[in-house]
Design a protein around this motif. Structure first.
Motif, PDB file in Angstrom:
ATOM      1  N   LEU A 194     -22.588 -23.683   8.050  1.00 57.08           N
ATOM      2  CA  LEU A 194     -22.181 -22.381   8.709  1.00 57.08           C
ATOM      3  C   LEU A 194     -22.459 -20.903   7.537  1.00 57.08           C
ATOM      4  O   LEU A 194     -22.724 -20.643   6.355  1.00 57.08           O
ATOM      5  N   GLY A 195     -22.141 -19.754   8.328  1.00 61.90           N
ATOM      6  CA  GLY A 195     -22.189 -18.535   7.725  1.00 61.90           C
ATOM      7  C   GLY A 195     -21.503 -18.085   8.086  1.00 61.90           C
ATOM      8  O   GLY A 195     -21.226 -17.236   8.819  1.00 61.90           O
ATOM      9  N   PRO A 196     -20.313 -17.291   7.665  1.00 60.09           N
ATOM     10  CA  PRO A 196     -19.131 -16.787   7.962  1.00 60.09           C
ATOM     11  C   PRO A 196     -20.113 -14.622   7.027  1.00 60.09           C
ATOM     12  O   PRO A 196     -20.550 -15.132   6.318  1.00 60.09           O
ATOM     13  N   SER A 197     -19.000 -13.553   7.451  1.00 62.80           N
ATOM     14  CA  SER A 197     -19.081 -12.160   6.647  1.00 62.80           C
ATOM     15  C   SER A 197     -19.124 -12.562   5.758  1.00 62.80           C
ATOM     16  O   SER A 197     -20.062 -11.952   4.474  1.00 62.80           O
ATOM     17  N   ASP A 198     -18.600 -13.016   4.812  1.00 55.11           N
ATOM     18  CA  ASP A 198     -18.508 -13.380   3.296  1.00 55.11           C
ATOM     19  C   ASP A 198     -18.985 -14.511   2.695  1.00 55.11           C
ATOM     20  O   ASP A 198     -18.013 -14.573   2.017  1.00 55.11           O
ATOM     21  N   LYS A 207      -8.008 -21.031   2.078  1.00 53.43           N
ATOM     22  CA  LYS A 207      -8.776 -19.521   2.757  1.00 53.43           C
ATOM     23  C   LYS A 207      -9.646 -19.410   3.500  1.00 53.43           C
ATOM     24  O   LYS A 207     -10.489 -20.622   3.757  1.00 53.43           O
ATOM     25  N   SER A 208      -9.120 -18.679   4.222  1.00 51.93           N
ATOM     26  CA  SER A 208      -9.964 -18.268   6.398  1.00 51.93           C
ATOM     27  C   SER A 208     -11.333 -17.670   5.427  1.00 51.93           C
ATOM     28  O   SER A 208     -10.899 -16.553   5.198  1.00 51.93           O
ATOM     29  N   TYR A 209     -12.545 -17.654   6.529  1.00 52.59           N
ATOM     30  CA  TYR A 209     -13.047 -17.343   6.016  1.00 52.59           C
ATOM     31  C   TYR A 209     -13.844 -16.576   7.813  1.00 52.59           C
ATOM     32  O   TYR A 209     -13.973 -17.568   8.593  1.00 52.59           O
ATOM     33  N   LYS A 210     -13.946 -15.321   8.157  1.00 51.80           N
ATOM     34  CA  LYS A 210     -14.221 -14.822   9.906  1.00 51.80           C
ATOM     35  C   LYS A 210     -15.700 -15.147   9.599  1.00 51.80           C
ATOM     36  O   LYS A 210     -16.667 -14.066   9.324  1.00 51.80           O
ATOM     37  N   VAL A 211     -15.465 -15.500  11.067  1.00 53.25           N
ATOM     38  CA  VAL A 211     -17.172 -15.457  11.538  1.00 53.25           C
ATOM     39  C   VAL A 211     -17.560 -13.861  13.048  1.00 53.25           C
ATOM     40  O   VAL A 211     -17.480 -15.128  13.881  1.00 53.25           O
ATOM     41  N   PRO A 212     -17.189 -13.401  12.538  1.00 57.42           N
ATOM     42  CA  PRO A 212     -17.376 -11.881  13.983  1.00 57.42           C
ATOM     43  C   PRO A 212     -18.690 -11.705  14.479  1.00 57.42           C
ATOM     44  O   PRO A 212     -19.251 -11.087  13.558  1.00 57.42           O
ATOM     45  N   GLN A 218     -31.840 -35.445  14.839  1.00 58.59           N
ATOM     46  CA  GLN A 218     -30.063 -34.883  14.528  1.00 58.59           C
ATOM     47  C   GLN A 218     -28.965 -33.568  14.899  1.00 58.59           C
ATOM     48  O   GLN A 218     -29.946 -33.250  15.334  1.00 58.59           O
ATOM     49  N   GLU A 219     -27.940 -34.509  14.314  1.00 55.65           N
ATOM     50  CA  GLU A 219     -26.852 -33.168  15.600  1.00 55.65           C
ATOM     51  C   GLU A 219     -26.347 -32.484  14.888  1.00 55.65           C
ATOM     52  O   GLU A 219     -26.069 -32.569  13.251  1.00 55.65           O
ATOM     53  N   ALA A 220     -26.120 -31.103  14.345  1.00 56.16           N
ATOM     54  CA  ALA A 220     -26.125 -30.037  13.126  1.00 56.16           C
ATOM     55  C   ALA A 220     -24.862 -29.307  14.702  1.00 56.16           C
ATOM     56  O   ALA A 220     -25.396 -28.175  15.585  1.00 56.16           O
ATOM     57  N   VAL A 221     -23.484 -28.799  14.032  1.00 53.04           N
ATOM     58  CA  VAL A 221     -22.650 -28.261  14.137  1.00 53.04           C
ATOM     59  C   VAL A 221     -23.132 -26.608  13.708  1.00 53.04           C
ATOM     60  O   VAL A 221     -23.113 -26.612  12.224  1.00 53.04           O
ATOM     61  N   ILE A 222     -23.077 -25.534  14.129  1.00 51.78           N
ATOM     62  CA  ILE A 222     -23.815 -23.812  13.690  1.00 51.78           C
ATOM     63  C   ILE A 222     -21.868 -23.009  14.430  1.00 51.78           C
ATOM     64  O   ILE A 222     -22.111 -22.459  15.367  1.00 51.78           O
ATOM     65  N   VAL A 223     -21.569 -22.117  13.534  1.00 53.07           N
ATOM     66  CA  VAL A 223     -21.164 -21.074  13.719  1.00 53.07           C
ATOM     67  C   VAL A 223     -21.588 -20.347  12.359  1.00 53.07           C
ATOM     68  O   VAL A 223     -21.569 -20.795  11.171  1.00 53.07           O
ATOM     69  N   ALA A 224     -22.287 -19.613  13.163  1.00 52.22           N
ATOM     70  CA  ALA A 224     -22.511 -18.256  11.703  1.00 52.22           C
ATOM     71  C   ALA A 224     -22.818 -17.243  12.513  1.00 52.22           C
ATOM     72  O   ALA A 224     -23.245 -16.884  13.760  1.00 52.22           O
ATOM     73  N   ASN A 225     -22.502 -15.856  11.865  1.00 52.68           N
ATOM     74  CA  ASN A 225     -23.391 -14.739  12.198  1.00 52.68           C
ATOM     75  C   ASN A 225     -23.947 -13.555  11.688  1.00 52.68           C
ATOM     76  O   ASN A 225     -24.364 -12.719  11.528  1.00 52.68           O
ATOM     77  N   ARG A 226     -25.381 -14.458  10.667  1.00 57.79           N
ATOM     78  CA  ARG A 226     -26.412 -14.222  10.037  1.00 57.79           C
ATOM     79  C   ARG A 226     -27.465 -15.339   9.565  1.00 57.79           C
ATOM     80  O   ARG A 226     -26.880 -16.828  10.374  1.00 57.79           O
ATOM     81  N   ALA A 227     -27.836 -15.592   9.108  1.00 65.17           N
ATOM     82  CA  ALA A 227     -29.368 -15.551   9.240  1.00 65.17           C
ATOM     83  C   ALA A 227     -29.565 -17.188   7.961  1.00 65.17           C
ATOM     84  O   ALA A 227     -29.890 -18.319   7.903  1.00 65.17           O
ATOM     85  N   ASP A 228     -28.688 -16.514   6.963  1.00 66.11           N
ATOM     86  CA  ASP A 228     -28.633 -17.167   5.901  1.00 66.11           C
ATOM     87  C   ASP A 228     -27.343 -17.753   5.903  1.00 66.11           C
ATOM     88  O   ASP A 228     -26.303 -16.967   5.889  1.00 66.11           O
ATOM     89  N   VAL A 229     -27.451 -19.734   5.566  1.00 71.13           N
ATOM     90  CA  VAL A 229     -26.346 -19.866   6.074  1.00 71.13           C
ATOM     91  C   VAL A 229     -26.350 -21.199   4.704  1.00 71.13           C
ATOM     92  O   VAL A 229     -26.663 -21.741   3.590  1.00 71.13           O
ATOM     93  N   ILE A 230     -24.608 -21.781   4.258  1.00 71.62           N
ATOM     94  CA  ILE A 230     -24.703 -22.932   4.082  1.00 71.62           C
ATOM     95  C   ILE A 230     -24.524 -24.468   4.758  1.00 71.62           C
ATOM     96  O   ILE A 230     -24.192 -24.469   5.654  1.00 71.62           O
ATOM     97  N   GLY A 250     -27.249 -12.401  17.159  1.00 72.36           N
ATOM     98  CA  GLY A 250     -27.294 -12.677  15.441  1.00 72.36           C
ATOM     99  C   GLY A 250     -26.421 -14.083  14.527  1.00 72.36           C
ATOM    100  O   GLY A 250     -25.992 -14.628  14.537  1.00 72.36           O
ATOM    101  N   TYR A 251     -25.595 -13.942  16.658  1.00 70.08           N
ATOM    102  CA  TYR A 251     -23.864 -14.638  16.538  1.00 70.08           C
ATOM    103  C   TYR A 251     -23.835 -15.562  16.838  1.00 70.08           C
ATOM    104  O   TYR A 251     -24.707 -15.857  17.749  1.00 70.08           O
ATOM    105  N   ARG A 252     -24.183 -16.940  16.125  1.00 65.44           N
ATOM    106  CA  ARG A 252     -24.815 -18.377  16.822  1.00 65.44           C
ATOM    107  C   ARG A 252     -23.315 -19.322  16.804  1.00 65.44           C
ATOM    108  O   ARG A 252     -22.275 -19.533  15.469  1.00 65.44           O
ATOM    109  N   SER A 253     -23.123 -20.051  17.899  1.00 66.76           N
ATOM    110  CA  SER A 253     -21.467 -21.080  17.758  1.00 66.76           C
ATOM    111  C   SER A 253     -22.082 -22.034  18.640  1.00 66.76           C
ATOM    112  O   SER A 253     -22.137 -22.044  19.580  1.00 66.76           O
ATOM    113  N   GLY A 254     -22.035 -23.161  18.386  1.00 69.21           N
ATOM    114  CA  GLY A 254     -22.093 -24.506  19.262  1.00 69.21           C
ATOM    115  C   GLY A 254     -22.822 -25.951  17.842  1.00 69.21           C
ATOM    116  O   GLY A 254     -22.792 -26.303  17.041  1.00 69.21           O
TER     117      GLY A 254
END
Length: 173
Positions: free
Chosen positions: A153-157, A3-8, A130-142, A118-122
């Motif tokens: 990671l914080g997709p729209s859904d 299942k794919s989740y978008k991060v627009p 510690q290194e972190a990879v972030i892809v989110a369009n929100r403040a609350d992430v997993i 609000g969009y973060r990627s990188g």
């Protein structure tokens, strides 16, 4: 089943950007009383390329960002800033994180990173180097923790994504 989740990018930001481009074009057109030729040259040489560049950065790049949760693990694709394959076997822990309030996950240093409205990627460095990879369009992430780094990671859904991650983790148990 994958299942794919978008991060627009937020649509309000895109609308505001288009209004700004229209305002700049109108201002350039109005400000040049020396004729249509110089106005057209300025619009073509300056406003056009800058608008195309920012449109690409604000619309095309975030639109391509996807997080796919599959039986084997998580596939993260957010070009050109971040991409990764996270097998379930490498995941040590998952937890909810708020990027605004959780100081342990604030960026200390950025490597390849984009943060806009609000969009973060990188890739960032958080506390304790510690290194972190972030892809989110929100403040609350997993936060998905592995031996080598964190994945924020914080997709729209977010609800559906959280359920998929929990189902994937329960498969490994």
């Amino acid at each position: 089943m994958a299942k794919s989740y978008k991060v627009p990018m937020n649509k309000t930001v895109l609308t505001f950007f288009l209004l700004c481009v229209a305002a700049v074009a109108a201002t350039v057109t109005w400000s040049f009383n020396s004729g249509l030729t110089w106005t057209a040259i300025c619009l073509i040489a300056v406003a056009g390329p800058l608008s195309a560049f920012y449109w690409y950065m604000l619309y095309i790049t975030p639109k391509r960002a996807t997080i796919t949760v599959a039986d084997e693990g998580i596939l993260l694709s957010a070009p050109p800033f971040a991409s990764a394959v996270i097998p379930w076997a490498s995941v040590t822990k998952t937890m909810p994180v708020n990027l605004v309030t959780d100081e342990d996950f604030h960026a200390v240093k950025t490597k390849k990173f984009m943060h806009f409205a609000g969009y973060r990627s990188g890739i960032i460095e958080i506390k304790n180097n510690q290194e972190a990879v972030i892809v989110a369009n929100r403040a609350d992430v997993i936060c998905i923790q592995t031996e080598e780094r964190f994945y924020l990671l914080g997709p729209s859904d977010m609800e559906g994504f959280s359920e998929s991650v929990n189902a994937g983790m329960s498969q490994m148990a």
